[in-house]
Scaffold this active site. Structure first.
Site, PDB file in Angstrom:
ATOM      1  N   LYS A 181       0.815  -1.208   0.000  1.00 43.67           N
ATOM      2  CA  LYS A 181       0.000   0.000   0.000  1.00 43.67           C
ATOM      3  C   LYS A 181       0.861   1.276   0.000  1.00 43.67           C
ATOM      4  CE  LYS A 181      -3.919  -2.352   0.620  1.00 43.67           C
ATOM      5  NZ  LYS A 181      -3.455  -3.751   0.753  1.00 43.67           N
TER       6      LYS A 181
HETATM    7  C1  PLP Z   1      -4.081  -4.854   0.355  1.00 49.19           C
HETATM    8  C2  PLP Z   1      -3.268  -6.081   0.316  1.00 49.19           C
HETATM    9  C3  PLP Z   1      -3.547  -7.104  -0.594  1.00 49.19           C
HETATM   10  C4  PLP Z   1      -4.720  -7.056  -1.539  1.00 49.19           C
HETATM   11  O1  PLP Z   1      -4.572  -6.043  -2.500  1.00 49.19           O
HETATM   12  P1  PLP Z   1      -5.862  -5.506  -3.301  1.00 49.19           P
HETATM   13  O2  PLP Z   1      -5.375  -4.351  -4.065  1.00 49.19           O
HETATM   14  O3  PLP Z   1      -6.873  -5.121  -2.243  1.00 49.19           O
HETATM   15  O4  PLP Z   1      -6.340  -6.626  -4.142  1.00 49.19           O
HETATM   16  C5  PLP Z   1      -2.717  -8.205  -0.612  1.00 49.19           C
HETATM   17  N1  PLP Z   1      -1.684  -8.316   0.242  1.00 49.19           N
HETATM   18  C6  PLP Z   1      -1.407  -7.367   1.139  1.00 49.19           C
HETATM   19  C7  PLP Z   1      -0.272  -7.568   2.071  1.00 49.19           C
HETATM   20  C8  PLP Z   1      -2.172  -6.220   1.204  1.00 49.19           C
HETATM   21  O5  PLP Z   1      -1.882  -5.260   2.088  1.00 49.19           O
END
Ligand code: PLP
Length: 466
Positions: A112
């Site tokens: 993120k």
């Molecule tokens: C948010 C997240 C995901 C999923 O990603 P999306 O964009 O919501 O599909 C997978 N792994 C981790 C560690 C995340 O923080």
């Protein structure tokens, strides 16, 4: 570059409008009206650039003329300059034709940060230009919240309220949010699931007077600017592995469909991507869709990969809009029926367009632990539970002769219990977070009730600016 809503009932807007609004006023998601296209020479010209410069160039057409390119370059430089690895999103080879791309070297140790570090700076820049301020409200299953808080804490023109499902995030994830003491940050622990949190945020946005009063804005993955900021790392790894002169494939551990949508967007821009693999834990609505055209909601079950404990993947609406050939009315109708009936009616023709590119793979908790152990034994690699699912999915659906890159989305130290259970190794937190377990926490437990939560949002805004 203009953006339109997937539901066809909102006026078109530009990048800054999309950035500040998050969700479109008709309840849809913003998408580019027309897609930028890079030809082979354009891709080749990006080879070998430092990550921040590559990111600015890939995002440039999406930003359009709303932000001067030199400013965008500076903001990218600042955003990615704070990452713990000089390559920002390095590739690690795991097997003859399999790589992990590590997206977790940002301040909160999950992918993120790749978008959020830039978004915080974009908000600051645009709000200062407009002499405006916003209240960011967001729902998190763990990683979005900490990344958003880290990106916004202490920023003058932003208040931020993050809803997380009480007792359903890992302790590291919770503490990364609740130990930030800046006055513009508020953490609400909702008695419910992540989907409840997401619905509460949507309800606040749907309340037009409240939305105006608070100048609400969103940084969860429905914000197009986040998707746009996730495109560059797909470009970087594809170029490193031979694109545009060679096809590549990606595997993405998926929850809200934001990360894999960025890979899809890179393909839409002309990057030669032959396959996209979606990894799910037992909450596998997307797997059921791709395997059986069965997009039906089921209750969320907690798993070892909490950032994927999701039953409604909000970004899927953007793909649906494409599958329905940019018909906003049809997209709105399908989404309305999905909400009402719990099952998404997708025609076989539209479904076929999805299955031509996407594959899906589901791994339960025991399988995830076994994969973590296998990777540790075979390659000495520590993959967190989310990343391990993506790597297993890559292995299941690789294409012969095509390099496959699995997105490693979280640092293993975010999930020390699962790592220790699988490998006997308890990964240490990096230095800047070493005292995380000793820091004081601040959060409020609230019922899953929109009026109560609106009261908290108002209270924060009042405290901070009269
Ligand atoms: C948010 C997240 C995901 C999923 O990603 P999306 O964009 O919501 O599909 C997978 N792994 C981790 C560690 C995340 O923080």
């Amino acid at each position: 570059m203009r953006y339109i809503s997937t539901r066809g009932q909102a006026p078109a807007t530009d990048f800054t409008g999309v950035l500040l609004a998050g969700l479109a006023p008709d309840g849809g998601l913003y998408v580019p009206e027309s897609w930028p296209h890079f030809v082979a020479a354009d891709w080749r010209a990006l080879r070998g650039l430092p990550y921040a410069e590559l990111a600015a160039r890939v995002m440039r057409p999406f930003v359009g003329d709303t932000i001067p390119f030199a400013t965008l370059q500076r903001l990218c430089g600042e955003a990615y300059g704070g990452f713990a690895h000089p390559a920002v999103a390095p590739l690690v080879q795991l097997d003859a034709n399999l790589w992990a791309q590590e997206l977790f070297h940002g301040p909160t140790l999950a992918f993120k940060d790749m978008a959020m570090q830039l978004l915080g700076r974009l908000f600051d820049h645009v709000l200062t230009e407009q002499d405006a301020r916003v209240t960011i409200v967001g729902a998190t299953s763990g990683d979005t919240g900490s990344a958003a808080i880290e990106a916004c804490a202490g920023r003058e023109r932003v208040d931020i309220v993050i809803l997380h499902p009480h007792n359903r995030t890992s302790e590291v994830q919770r503490r990364q949010m609740t130990t930030v003491m800046d006055a513009n940050v508020s953490n609400l622990a909702v008695e419910g699931t992540f989907d409840d949190c997401q619905d509460l945020v949507k309800a606040m946005f749907a309340d037009a007077p409240f939305r105006r009063e608070m100048q609400l804005s969103a940084v969860n993955s429905i914000n197009w600017a986040r998707v746009a900021a996730q495109i560059p790392y797909y470009v970087a790894s594809a170029l490193a592995l031979g694109a545009p002169d060679r096809e590549v494939a990606f595997s993405v551990p998926t929850g809200n469909f934001g990360n894999v949508l960025a890979a899809w967007a890179a393909r839409r821009m002309g990057l030669p991507i032959s396959r996209l693999v979606i990894g799910s834990n037992r909450n596998n609505i997307l797997s059921r869709f791709l395997t059986d055209n069965d997009m039906s909601m089921q209750p969320v079950e907690p798993s070892l990969s909490p950032s994927m404990d999701i039953q409604v993947s909000s970004n899927f609406e953007r793909l649906l809009f494409e599958l329905l050939e940019h018909d906003g009315a049809a997209t709105a109708a399908v989404m309305t029926r999905f909400r009402a009936e719990g099952r998404m009616p997708v025609s076989d023709a539209a479904w076929g367009r999805a299955t031509a590119l996407f594959r899906a793979f589901t791994l339960d908790d025991p399988g995830t632990l076994a994969e973590i152990r296998r990777l540790h034994d075979a390659a000495g690699y520590l993959a967190d539970p989310h990343s391990a699912i993506g790597i297993a999915a890559a292995r299941a659906h690789g294409v012969a002769g095509v390099p496959m890159v699995a997105m490693a989305t979280a640092h293993p130290a975010k999930f020390p219990d699962a790592m220790e259970q699988a490998t006997g190794v308890r990964p240490a937190l990096p230095k800047h977070l070493a005292d995380l377990y000793d820091r004081a926490e601040r959060f409020t437990v609230v019922p899953a009730d929109v009026a109560t939560i609106q009261g908290h949002v108002r209270g924060l805004a009042r405290r901070n600016h009269g």
